[in-house]
Design a protein around this motif. Structure first.
Motif, PDB file in Angstrom:
ATOM      1  N   THR A  54      40.891  16.090  63.061  1.00 42.01           N
ATOM      2  CA  THR A  54      41.574  15.067  63.573  1.00 42.01           C
ATOM      3  C   THR A  54      42.841  16.015  64.905  1.00 42.01           C
ATOM      4  N   ILE A  55      42.634  15.017  65.437  1.00 40.65           N
ATOM      5  CA  ILE A  55      43.667  15.187  66.726  1.00 40.65           C
ATOM      6  C   ILE A  55      44.583  14.713  67.312  1.00 40.65           C
ATOM      7  N   TYR A  56      45.746  15.211  67.455  1.00 37.21           N
ATOM      8  CA  TYR A  56      47.173  14.421  68.036  1.00 37.21           C
ATOM      9  C   TYR A  56      47.096  15.294  70.069  1.00 37.21           C
ATOM     10  N   GLU A  57      47.698  13.763  70.458  1.00 33.48           N
ATOM     11  CA  GLU A  57      48.065  13.785  71.612  1.00 33.48           C
ATOM     12  C   GLU A  57      49.636  13.095  72.235  1.00 33.48           C
ATOM     13  N   PRO A  58      50.097  14.006  72.260  1.00 31.59           N
ATOM     14  CA  PRO A  58      52.446  13.686  72.157  1.00 31.59           C
ATOM     15  C   PRO A  58      52.443  12.539  72.583  1.00 31.59           C
ATOM     16  N   GLY A  59      51.820  12.211  74.151  1.00 33.64           N
ATOM     17  CA  GLY A  59      51.546  11.093  74.998  1.00 33.64           C
ATOM     18  C   GLY A  59      50.069  10.543  75.957  1.00 33.64           C
ATOM     19  N   CYS A  60      50.623   9.361  76.195  1.00 33.97           N
ATOM     20  CA  CYS A  60      49.324   7.989  76.620  1.00 33.97           C
ATOM     21  C   CYS A  60      50.214   8.655  77.493  1.00 33.97           C
ATOM     22  N   MET A  80      67.346   7.495  74.718  1.00 30.92           N
ATOM     23  CA  MET A  80      66.952   8.598  74.939  1.00 30.92           C
ATOM     24  C   MET A  80      65.318   8.708  75.464  1.00 30.92           C
ATOM     25  N   ASP A  81      64.898   9.415  76.146  1.00 33.29           N
ATOM     26  CA  ASP A  81      63.736   9.630  76.545  1.00 33.29           C
ATOM     27  C   ASP A  81      62.919  10.092  75.831  1.00 33.29           C
ATOM     28  N   ILE A  82      61.918   9.337  75.733  1.00 25.96           N
ATOM     29  CA  ILE A  82      60.854   8.993  74.537  1.00 25.96           C
ATOM     30  C   ILE A  82      59.132   9.323  75.347  1.00 25.96           C
ATOM     31  N   GLN A  83      58.477   9.771  73.589  1.00 27.11           N
ATOM     32  CA  GLN A  83      56.119   9.884  74.425  1.00 27.11           C
ATOM     33  C   GLN A  83      56.037   9.332  73.980  1.00 27.11           C
ATOM     34  N   ILE A  84      54.830   8.181  73.807  1.00 26.72           N
ATOM     35  CA  ILE A  84      54.352   7.358  73.328  1.00 26.72           C
ATOM     36  C   ILE A  84      52.653   8.004  72.932  1.00 26.72           C
ATOM     37  N   GLY A  85      52.260   8.906  71.998  1.00 27.75           N
ATOM     38  CA  GLY A  85      51.657   9.235  71.713  1.00 27.75           C
ATOM     39  C   GLY A  85      51.168   8.910  70.817  1.00 27.75           C
ATOM     40  N   TYR A  86      49.178   9.734  69.972  1.00 24.65           N
ATOM     41  CA  TYR A  86      49.287   8.961  68.692  1.00 24.65           C
ATOM     42  C   TYR A  86      48.378  10.841  68.250  1.00 24.65           C
ATOM     43  N   CYS A  87      47.801   9.663  66.743  1.00 23.62           N
ATOM     44  CA  CYS A  87      46.964  10.960  66.205  1.00 23.62           C
ATOM     45  C   CYS A  87      45.906  10.358  65.330  1.00 23.62           C
ATOM     46  N   ASN A  88      44.727  10.564  65.449  1.00 23.46           N
ATOM     47  CA  ASN A  88      43.013   9.937  64.849  1.00 23.46           C
ATOM     48  C   ASN A  88      42.201  11.037  64.292  1.00 23.46           C
ATOM     49  N   CYS A 156      46.270  10.947  56.428  1.00 22.94           N
ATOM     50  CA  CYS A 156      45.753  10.774  55.807  1.00 22.94           C
ATOM     51  C   CYS A 156      44.420   9.634  55.240  1.00 22.94           C
ATOM     52  N   LYS A 157      44.026   9.937  55.724  1.00 20.35           N
ATOM     53  CA  LYS A 157      43.119   8.207  55.833  1.00 20.35           C
ATOM     54  C   LYS A 157      43.386   7.825  54.441  1.00 20.35           C
ATOM     55  N   ALA A 158      42.707   6.474  54.570  1.00 18.10           N
ATOM     56  CA  ALA A 158      42.561   5.369  53.286  1.00 18.10           C
ATOM     57  C   ALA A 158      41.920   5.021  53.659  1.00 18.10           C
ATOM     58  N   SER A 159      39.865   5.224  54.167  1.00 18.86           N
ATOM     59  CA  SER A 159      38.712   4.390  54.285  1.00 18.86           C
ATOM     60  C   SER A 159      37.945   5.272  55.660  1.00 18.86           C
ATOM     61  N   ALA A 160      37.269   5.399  54.636  1.00 17.39           N
ATOM     62  CA  ALA A 160      35.754   6.212  55.280  1.00 17.39           C
ATOM     63  C   ALA A 160      35.490   6.189  56.920  1.00 17.39           C
ATOM     64  N   GLU A 161      36.237   5.342  57.777  1.00 17.24           N
ATOM     65  CA  GLU A 161      36.474   5.182  58.627  1.00 17.24           C
ATOM     66  C   GLU A 161      38.017   6.135  59.879  1.00 17.24           C
ATOM     67  N   GLY A 162      38.371   6.749  58.551  1.00 13.48           N
ATOM     68  CA  GLY A 162      39.602   7.644  59.125  1.00 13.48           C
ATOM     69  C   GLY A 162      40.488   6.606  59.612  1.00 13.48           C
ATOM     70  N   PHE A 163      41.786   7.119  60.308  1.00 14.88           N
ATOM     71  CA  PHE A 163      42.844   6.283  60.606  1.00 14.88           C
ATOM     72  C   PHE A 163      42.999   7.401  62.059  1.00 14.88           C
ATOM     73  N   ARG A 164      43.825   6.020  62.545  1.00 15.62           N
ATOM     74  CA  ARG A 164      44.133   5.787  64.108  1.00 15.62           C
ATOM     75  C   ARG A 164      46.233   5.752  63.926  1.00 15.62           C
ATOM     76  N   THR A 165      46.864   5.947  64.530  1.00 16.89           N
ATOM     77  CA  THR A 165      48.205   6.464  64.637  1.00 16.89           C
ATOM     78  C   THR A 165      48.571   6.598  65.979  1.00 16.89           C
ATOM     79  N   ILE A 166      49.920   5.755  66.042  1.00 18.70           N
ATOM     80  CA  ILE A 166      50.890   6.235  67.377  1.00 18.70           C
ATOM     81  C   ILE A 166      51.921   6.616  66.560  1.00 18.70           C
TER      82      ILE A 166
END
Length: 225
Positions: A54-60, A80-88, A156-166
């Motif tokens: 599982t990886i996390y990047e704070p900004g994309c 407020m200033d924000i960052q948009i990243g992901y956890c997959n 947590c993943k809900a299927s075998a493929e894993g998950f993508r989250t913003i």
């Protein structure tokens, strides 16, 4: 109720609630009135989905450059200033719980499960019983705001493929601290990154990396079909 959620309920002893049920109200707010389709499309095309981790990047930059980013900054974060990243990835365990001083917005690019608790369930910033955790299911495309008092960690993943989250947070969150931490007690012992306080389960990789291991009980696993 979706077929996937029904299947998750069949194989897990932990009760799993949809985010639209009243059980979610202490933890956050289901977001509506936003169009996240382009944001999710970019996340699917531009972000990596590991097969064994599982990886996390704070900004994309590809997501932060979209027009919707300005709307989120203005409306949801009050300018407020924000960052948009992901956890997959492939996470399926609780492992740890963290919180920030401010809200966090989470957009499910694929179906997933959030394991949540509140700061009032933690004793003296040093002890937490995993029995206090509740599980919530998010469909692809759904979005929530988690309050600053909500304990959470990687989905947590809900299927075998894993998950993508913003993941959307106040700018600067989850970056390295400017100075080296000294031995501390209370809340200070939980500070791991900028605007990130974390309490870990002893059996987690976070604990092995030096995070304060204050979670007792089962390291909850969300099993998939």
């Amino acid at each position: 109720m979706t077929n996937l959620l029904n299947k998750l309920k069949e194989v897990n002893k932990l009760q799993i609630y949809p985010i639209h049920e009243a059980a979610f109200l202490p933890y956050g707010n289901v977001l509506s009135g936003y169009d996240f389709k382009e944001l999710c499309s970019v996340a699917e095309k531009e972000t990596e989905l590991p097969v064994n981790s599982t990886i996390y990047e704070p900004g994309c930059p590809a997501m932060e450059s979209l027009q919707i980013a300005n709307e989120i900054k203005s409306r949801l974060f009050g300018g407020m200033d924000i960052q948009i990243g992901y956890c997959n990835g492939q996470n399926s365990h609780l492992d740890a719980l963290e919180y920030h001083k401010g809200s966090e917005a989470i957009i499910a690019v694929s179906p997933m499960v959030l394991l949540l608790a509140t700061m009032t369930d933690m004793q003296d910033f040093s002890a937490f019983d995993s029995e206090k955790v509740k599980a919530f299911y998010m469909e692809a495309g759904e979005a929530v705001e988690l309050y600053g008092t909500t304990l959470h960690y990687a989905p947590c993943k809900a299927s075998a493929e894993g998950f993508r989250t913003i993941i959307i947070l106040p700018k600067g969150t989850n970056f390295p601290l400017d100075d080296t931490k000294s031995p501390a007690k209370g809340e200070d012992q939980l500070l791991r990154m900028t605007n990130k306080w974390l309490i870990a389960h002893p059996n987690s990789s976070a604990a092995k990396e030096g995070a304060f291991a204050g979670i007792s009980g089962e390291n909850i696993e969300v099993k998939i079909t």
